[in-house]
Design a protein around this motif. Structure first.
Motif, mmCIF file in Angstrom:
data_model
loop_
_atom_site.group_PDB
_atom_site.id
_atom_site.type_symbol
_atom_site.label_atom_id
_atom_site.label_comp_id
_atom_site.label_asym_id
_atom_site.label_seq_id
_atom_site.Cartn_x
_atom_site.Cartn_y
_atom_site.Cartn_z
ATOM 1 N N PRO A 189 30.252 26.440 8.590
ATOM 2 C CA PRO A 189 30.827 25.136 8.231
ATOM 3 C C PRO A 189 31.522 24.449 9.403
ATOM 4 O O PRO A 189 31.488 23.217 9.512
ATOM 5 C CB PRO A 189 31.829 25.496 7.124
ATOM 6 C CG PRO A 189 31.327 26.778 6.557
ATOM 7 C CD PRO A 189 30.758 27.521 7.718
ATOM 8 N N ILE A 190 32.147 25.228 10.286
ATOM 9 C CA ILE A 190 32.817 24.652 11.454
ATOM 10 C C ILE A 190 31.793 24.032 12.409
ATOM 11 O O ILE A 190 32.006 22.941 12.960
ATOM 12 C CB ILE A 190 33.650 25.721 12.186
ATOM 13 C CG1 ILE A 190 34.714 26.306 11.246
ATOM 14 C CG2 ILE A 190 34.305 25.150 13.433
ATOM 15 C CD1 ILE A 190 35.698 25.301 10.702
ATOM 16 N N LEU A 191 30.652 24.691 12.571
ATOM 17 C CA LEU A 191 29.600 24.147 13.433
ATOM 18 C C LEU A 191 29.006 22.869 12.840
ATOM 19 O O LEU A 191 28.633 21.951 13.581
ATOM 20 C CB LEU A 191 28.502 25.194 13.651
ATOM 21 C CG LEU A 191 28.911 26.426 14.462
ATOM 22 C CD1 LEU A 191 27.753 27.411 14.558
ATOM 23 C CD2 LEU A 191 29.398 26.028 15.858
ATOM 24 N N LYS A 223 31.381 20.175 13.688
ATOM 25 C CA LYS A 223 31.221 19.888 15.116
ATOM 26 C C LYS A 223 30.052 18.928 15.348
ATOM 27 O O LYS A 223 30.162 17.951 16.105
ATOM 28 C CB LYS A 223 31.014 21.191 15.891
ATOM 29 C CG LYS A 223 30.719 21.018 17.376
ATOM 30 C CD LYS A 223 30.602 22.390 18.040
ATOM 31 C CE LYS A 223 30.157 22.277 19.485
ATOM 32 N NZ LYS A 223 28.733 21.935 19.619
ATOM 33 N N ARG A 224 28.930 19.175 14.700
ATOM 34 C CA ARG A 224 27.758 18.291 14.868
ATOM 35 C C ARG A 224 28.069 16.886 14.357
ATOM 36 O O ARG A 224 27.666 15.890 14.975
ATOM 37 C CB ARG A 224 26.546 18.884 14.141
ATOM 38 C CG ARG A 224 25.935 20.088 14.842
ATOM 39 C CD ARG A 224 24.576 20.431 14.266
ATOM 40 N NE ARG A 224 24.702 21.007 12.938
ATOM 41 C CZ ARG A 224 24.820 22.315 12.695
ATOM 42 N NH1 ARG A 224 24.837 23.174 13.696
ATOM 43 N NH2 ARG A 224 24.920 22.764 11.467
ATOM 44 N N ASN A 226 32.710 24.602 22.525
ATOM 45 C CA ASN A 226 33.285 25.410 21.464
ATOM 46 C C ASN A 226 33.321 26.852 21.927
ATOM 47 O O ASN A 226 32.648 27.228 22.889
ATOM 48 C CB ASN A 226 32.455 25.286 20.174
ATOM 49 C CG ASN A 226 33.261 25.665 18.943
ATOM 50 O OD1 ASN A 226 34.028 26.622 18.958
ATOM 51 N ND2 ASN A 226 33.082 24.912 17.873
ATOM 52 N N ARG A 227 34.113 27.655 21.226
ATOM 53 C CA ARG A 227 34.169 29.081 21.527
ATOM 54 C C ARG A 227 33.002 29.795 20.840
ATOM 55 O O ARG A 227 32.287 29.208 20.042
ATOM 56 C CB ARG A 227 35.503 29.670 21.054
ATOM 57 C CG ARG A 227 36.715 28.954 21.640
ATOM 58 C CD ARG A 227 38.005 29.582 21.153
ATOM 59 N NE ARG A 227 39.156 28.792 21.559
ATOM 60 C CZ ARG A 227 39.734 28.856 22.745
ATOM 61 N NH1 ARG A 227 39.248 29.679 23.655
ATOM 62 N NH2 ARG A 227 40.794 28.117 23.027
ATOM 63 N N SER A 228 32.851 31.071 21.133
ATOM 64 C CA SER A 228 31.767 31.841 20.539
ATOM 65 C C SER A 228 32.132 32.342 19.141
ATOM 66 O O SER A 228 31.327 33.012 18.501
ATOM 67 C CB SER A 228 31.421 33.032 21.436
ATOM 68 O OG SER A 228 32.562 33.861 21.616
#
Length: 216
Positions: free
Chosen positions: A35-37, A40-41, A53-55
């Motif tokens: 959900p965070i990715l 981000k998009r 972003n971090r891994s």
């Protein structure tokens, strides 16, 4: 009254975990990353530029600024158990925020005109609502740190506790007073927490730099 979906923490040797935290620079709880990715998009489309972003994704509980409390053994076993109660819980997302705190058009203009020699960029994050007892605990830790600084004769600004998950950043992950930014659309309503995670301090050679480890 908000009902938080939780499960009891597993039986662990919390005394051993506290010893591990004496080498830590931050403590958080890992969160489901997909959900965070997606957020981000959406933000990348909104501002018209890619975000770093971090891994992994996590909700910060004890920041590097307050990490001396862990290193000095001033986070108790009972307090760690209370933080454990967040594991495998689902928490409401209140919305998104940004540093600097500008509306979308002003933010895009800022990024377009920021002088290269002063470039710090912008950081975006999801603001999360914690259970009342966890929010109170983090406030207590904040006040404990402020009292320590005062006793040492150090004047430091300690920002209010705003629980958040970093979504991305254009240059670097900025620190500051992180609050909701109503101009940023948010398409997620909750996040799912996993296990407590911590980052080793730079003086420790037990883990790669910037790596987060599960606090077992």
């Amino acid at each position: 009254m908000i009902n938080f979906e939780q499960r009891p923490p597993q039986e662990r040797d919390e005394n051993a975990a506290l010893e591990r935290l004496k080498t830590a620079s931050t403590l958080g709880v890992g969160v489901e990353r997909m959900p965070i990715l997606e957020v981000k998009r959406d933000l990348e489309s909104l501002i018209g530029r890619p975000l770093k972003n971090r891994s992994e994704s996590h909700l910060t509980l004890i920041t590097p600024f307050l990490s001396f409390l862990m290193r000095e053994g001033r986070v108790s076993r009972d307090e760690l158990v209370r933080l454990r109660s967040m594991e495998e819980s689902s928490l409401p997302v209140l919305g998104l925020g940004s540093l600097p705190d500008l509306d979308v058009e002003a933010l895009k203009q800022f990024l377009d005109t920021e002088p290269p020699e002063e470039k710090r960029g912008a950081t975006f994050f999801a603001v999360v609502q914690l259970p009342d007892d966890i929010q109170q605990l983090l406030e207590e830790l904040r006040l404990r740190a402020a009292h320590s600084f005062k006793e040492r004769g150090e004047e430091r600004e300690i920002y209010p506790v705003t629980p958040h998950v970093t979504v991305g950043f254009t240059e670097q992950d900025l620190f500051g007073n992180k609050q909701l930014n109503p101009s940023l659309p948010c398409n997620i309503k909750q996040i799912h927490c996993k296990e407590l995670v911590f980052q080793q301090s730079k003086s420790s050679n037990e883990a790669p730099p910037n790596a987060y480890e599960t606090l077992t």
